[in-house]
Design an enzyme around this catalytic site. Sequence first.
Site, short mmCIF file in Angstrom:
data_model
loop_
_atom_site.label_atom_id
_atom_site.label_comp_id
_atom_site.label_asym_id
_atom_site.label_seq_id
_atom_site.Cartn_x
_atom_site.Cartn_y
_atom_site.Cartn_z
N HIS A 203 39.58 43.10 33.71
CA HIS A 203 38.29 43.80 33.74
C HIS A 203 37.56 43.49 35.05
O HIS A 203 37.10 44.38 35.75
CB HIS A 203 37.45 43.35 32.53
CG HIS A 203 36.06 43.86 32.51
ND1 HIS A 203 35.62 44.82 31.62
CD2 HIS A 203 34.96 43.52 33.24
CE1 HIS A 203 34.33 45.07 31.82
NE2 HIS A 203 33.90 44.28 32.80
N GLU A 204 37.48 42.19 35.37
CA GLU A 204 36.79 41.79 36.60
C GLU A 204 37.59 42.20 37.84
O GLU A 204 37.01 42.57 38.87
CB GLU A 204 36.56 40.27 36.60
CG GLU A 204 35.78 39.74 35.42
CD GLU A 204 34.38 40.33 35.30
OE1 GLU A 204 33.92 40.98 36.25
OE2 GLU A 204 33.75 40.16 34.25
N HIS B 273 36.76 45.75 38.76
CA HIS B 273 35.51 45.83 39.53
C HIS B 273 35.78 45.49 40.99
O HIS B 273 35.35 46.20 41.90
CB HIS B 273 34.48 44.84 38.98
CG HIS B 273 33.85 45.22 37.69
ND1 HIS B 273 33.28 46.45 37.47
CD2 HIS B 273 33.66 44.51 36.54
CE1 HIS B 273 32.78 46.50 36.24
NE2 HIS B 273 33.00 45.35 35.65
#
Length: 264
Positions: free
Chosen positions: A57-58, A61
Amino acid sequence: MTTAVARSDRRISPIFLGIAAVMAVSGWAVWTDFAELPGLAIFLFVTAAWVVSLCLHEYAHARTALHSGDISIGAKGYLTLNPLKYTHALLSIVLPVLFVILGGIGLPGGAVFIERGRISGRWKHSLISAAGPLTNVLFAVVCTAPFWLHALDGVPLGFRYALAFLALLQVTASILNLLPVPGLDGYGVIEPWLSYGIRRQVEPFAVFGLFAVFGLLWIPEVNTVFFDAIHGLLQSLGVSESDTYCGFDAYQFWQQSNPSCGVG
């Protein structure tokens, strides 16, 4: 636009590889019913898989920010998938894992520092914020695929329950993190389109957004409405409420398991 980063800045971290190894080994133990304590194996498998999804998820980003113009991402270590490199490991890893353990709620917290001044264009800023939750959506599709493809023949019961619970976590993470609440990615998607004055007024509340959402979910009436909607969505994908219930029941192996689930 250059997006070149040093090879060492994008080498996958041994820490992430270790977490992935725990996921693989514990998943094998659940599948083969090798473990003497199947609940512990399910706990390790689900927790490790959840942390892997948080790291990705990170990473989503960071990778999107890199290709949008923030070339400082590599030096910060975000491309190595090392959770210890995040700006707030507490928000990105510790709290989301606690949310899962305590309440079976999937809620990742954003904690990669992006130098927004290096990036031009509102669409790019919105896409950077959306990239993380879209990763959870992809995980949800993978976890629910055996259910809506009717491919569960031969799948051990414990593994089926673990997949169902993981699907619940990924669906809740996708929906909750896309809420337009300051501090969550959903707000990051719309923030570039708000006026400067509104952004300045909202900014001080960003640090409380994650806790506010989690607090609201502890209100019984809110919790009931929210999870009824989640289970309705999962049901449409072939994941029954009993599957997710038994998955969470097996995950909390330290409590007395429900005999009707057949795991424990």
